[in-house]
Design an enzyme around this catalytic site. Sequence first.
Site, PDB file in Angstrom:
ATOM      1  N   SER A 113       0.809  -1.207   0.000  1.00 21.68           N
ATOM      2  CA  SER A 113       0.000   0.000   0.000  1.00 21.68           C
ATOM      3  C   SER A 113       0.850   1.268   0.000  1.00 21.68           C
ATOM      4  O   SER A 113       1.635   1.496  -0.906  1.00 21.68           O
ATOM      5  CB  SER A 113      -0.966  -0.016   1.184  1.00 21.68           C
ATOM      6  OG  SER A 113      -1.875   1.064   1.112  1.00 21.68           O
ATOM      7  N   HIS A 114       0.725   2.085   1.024  1.00 22.58           N
ATOM      8  CA  HIS A 114       1.390   3.382   1.098  1.00 22.58           C
ATOM      9  C   HIS A 114       2.734   3.313   1.811  1.00 22.58           C
ATOM     10  O   HIS A 114       3.348   4.347   2.059  1.00 22.58           O
ATOM     11  CB  HIS A 114       0.482   4.377   1.825  1.00 22.58           C
ATOM     12  CG  HIS A 114       0.069   3.902   3.192  1.00 22.58           C
ATOM     13  ND1 HIS A 114      -0.746   2.810   3.374  1.00 22.58           N
ATOM     14  CD2 HIS A 114       0.368   4.354   4.427  1.00 22.58           C
ATOM     15  CE1 HIS A 114      -0.938   2.620   4.662  1.00 22.58           C
ATOM     16  NE2 HIS A 114      -0.272   3.541   5.328  1.00 22.58           N
ATOM     17  N   ASP A 279      -0.187   1.879  -4.273  1.00 25.49           N
ATOM     18  CA  ASP A 279      -0.975   0.960  -5.094  1.00 25.49           C
ATOM     19  C   ASP A 279      -2.234   1.594  -5.671  1.00 25.49           C
ATOM     20  O   ASP A 279      -3.072   0.909  -6.244  1.00 25.49           O
ATOM     21  CB  ASP A 279      -1.337  -0.295  -4.296  1.00 25.49           C
ATOM     22  CG  ASP A 279      -2.288  -0.018  -3.138  1.00 25.49           C
ATOM     23  OD1 ASP A 279      -2.252   1.104  -2.597  1.00 25.49           O
ATOM     24  OD2 ASP A 279      -3.045  -0.930  -2.758  1.00 25.49           O
ATOM     25  N   ARG A 282      -5.490   5.220  -2.477  1.00 25.94           N
ATOM     26  CA  ARG A 282      -5.706   6.368  -1.596  1.00 25.94           C
ATOM     27  C   ARG A 282      -5.577   7.664  -2.387  1.00 25.94           C
ATOM     28  O   ARG A 282      -5.037   7.690  -3.482  1.00 25.94           O
ATOM     29  CB  ARG A 282      -4.709   6.364  -0.434  1.00 25.94           C
ATOM     30  CG  ARG A 282      -4.842   5.139   0.453  1.00 25.94           C
ATOM     31  CD  ARG A 282      -3.804   5.124   1.557  1.00 25.94           C
ATOM     32  NE  ARG A 282      -3.859   3.857   2.274  1.00 25.94           N
ATOM     33  CZ  ARG A 282      -3.930   3.737   3.599  1.00 25.94           C
ATOM     34  NH1 ARG A 282      -3.948   4.804   4.357  1.00 25.94           N
ATOM     35  NH2 ARG A 282      -3.976   2.551   4.161  1.00 25.94           N
ATOM     36  N   LYS A 376     -10.977   0.807  -2.075  1.00 23.05           N
ATOM     37  CA  LYS A 376     -10.912   2.250  -2.201  1.00 23.05           C
ATOM     38  C   LYS A 376     -10.194   2.579  -3.509  1.00 23.05           C
ATOM     39  O   LYS A 376      -9.471   1.756  -4.049  1.00 23.05           O
ATOM     40  CB  LYS A 376     -10.224   2.876  -0.994  1.00 23.05           C
ATOM     41  CG  LYS A 376      -8.984   2.178  -0.475  1.00 23.05           C
ATOM     42  CD  LYS A 376      -8.581   2.765   0.867  1.00 23.05           C
ATOM     43  CE  LYS A 376      -7.357   2.072   1.452  1.00 23.05           C
ATOM     44  NZ  LYS A 376      -7.721   0.807   2.119  1.00 23.05           N
TER      45      LYS A 376
END
Length: 543
Positions: A113-114, A279, A282, A376
């Site tokens: 992810s982040h 990814d 967000r 999301k």
Amino acid sequence: MTRYVVATTPIDGQKPGTSGLRKKTPVFMQPHYLENFVQAIFTGTGGAEGKTYVLGGDGRYFNDRAAQVILRMAAANGAKKVIVGQNALLSTPAASNLIRRRQTDGGIIMSASHNPGGPTEDFGVKFNTANGGPAPESITEAIFEQTKTLSEYAICEAQDVDLSKLGVTTLFGMEIEVVDPVVDYHLMMEEIFDFEAIRDLFASGFTMRFDAMHAVTGPYAKAILEGSLGAPEGSVVNAVPSPDFGGGHPDPNPIWAKPLMDLMFSCDAPDFGAASDGDGDRNMIVGRNTYVTPSDSLAVLAANATLVPGYKDGLKGVARSMPTSRALDRVAEALDIPCYETPTGWKFFGNLLDAGRATLCGEESAGTGSDHVREKDGLWAVLFWLNVLAVRQQSVAEVMAEHWAKFGRNYYSRHDFEAVDSDAANGLMEALRNRLPNQPGRVVEGMTIEAADEFAYDDPVDGSRSEHQGIRIMFKDGGRIVFRLSGTGTEGATLRVYLEKVETNVAALQDNPQNALSGIIAAADKLAEIRLRTGRDAPDVIT
């Protein structure tokens, strides 16, 4: 064709969550580690025989090598087909869309992810089910149980598959289709948004800066924003995915996207700014001299949803994670639609979306989405904002001012204390938990506590109950503090403190949320003894 290798325990006692298994990259690269976890996924989900999967990732270090391992294992386990993004790239929402559109049996997404990427940074693997969403607890638990007894894994001995060329090939009878990672996602966005209105907006001289943060959203943003919608060339920056995200931290917030923030608050600011994460799930939204919190962004999108073709008939309901500000609740009340408060984790939204109870949903951690996928979606949120601005013909600041005048303003901030000693973090939470019965009626920093509890959620769809989802302190004036430990890091514990204050008097609105929240901030430190227990004088990240 196949060899079996004795396995070692793949996850060191850590259960994979809905965001999958995350570890430092060298851990995944050690002999048999990745293979063991992938085998646990296949076995724990009933085997891969005859099934079709989607495969892709965010391009971080080890992404390309991991993809080759997973393909050889899928073939050895009897999978019928794998649809893989070109060069093993797929944003998480694009992967969710492919799973749903192609009606596959699920997908494997390679991402942390982040979190930062690189040889010594983070890597992750997660399994998404046939609805396109993160695996629910029942499946992650089954995968975890497999890791306890796994003694071998299946893998083909073969040369690497060329993932740079589009088209179909085979690997020991398994079909591999390499697809353009952008095409299907692009088509989906055209189905939802008024591209003609957004093209007219850019043609009028409207300017924007989209920071892809050297992550996977770059190719999507270039193709859609500049290629299809006519944003001026150069509107998308840092657009080439990098194994280490250009040496940066691909988290779209004011700290890690500081160059964008500096630009948007300068005399050279474009009309609109946005960023997405590693990814692509967000987002951060910024207007000229105006930062929009994720909580406010969710509320604004809900309030303006009917301006977008895909939501012109209105919303069935909305949902937010418990730590997210209650700005969305005010909009839902005005629209007379349900507003669900869930634990953090997209799987809870997935249940509501699948059941047709909610259309829009979001989390304060910069994640916003709808029923178009089961993840999301960062670029979707950016296009939503562009569609709203195109129709309303207003600036971001003007949209926010009108929203607050109508619904009131929920001042909101999250303070992150990262890599806290795990024992200290758990001790802080346990002490808070033990004191909860004594909190109501207590006056802290001039504010009276109305209620205090540990949030639990009874899922209205499947009847499951999720406990220990965060500690809430509610004040009589509408203020709120939430304490929660996050599992998205790979070192120590992250203590997240969520701070909220409601102001309905337009004349009393302030520009600086941290000033408006000063009393709540002081109360949080006093209630949880943050400095005393963690040794930290200030949070590492404020959003």
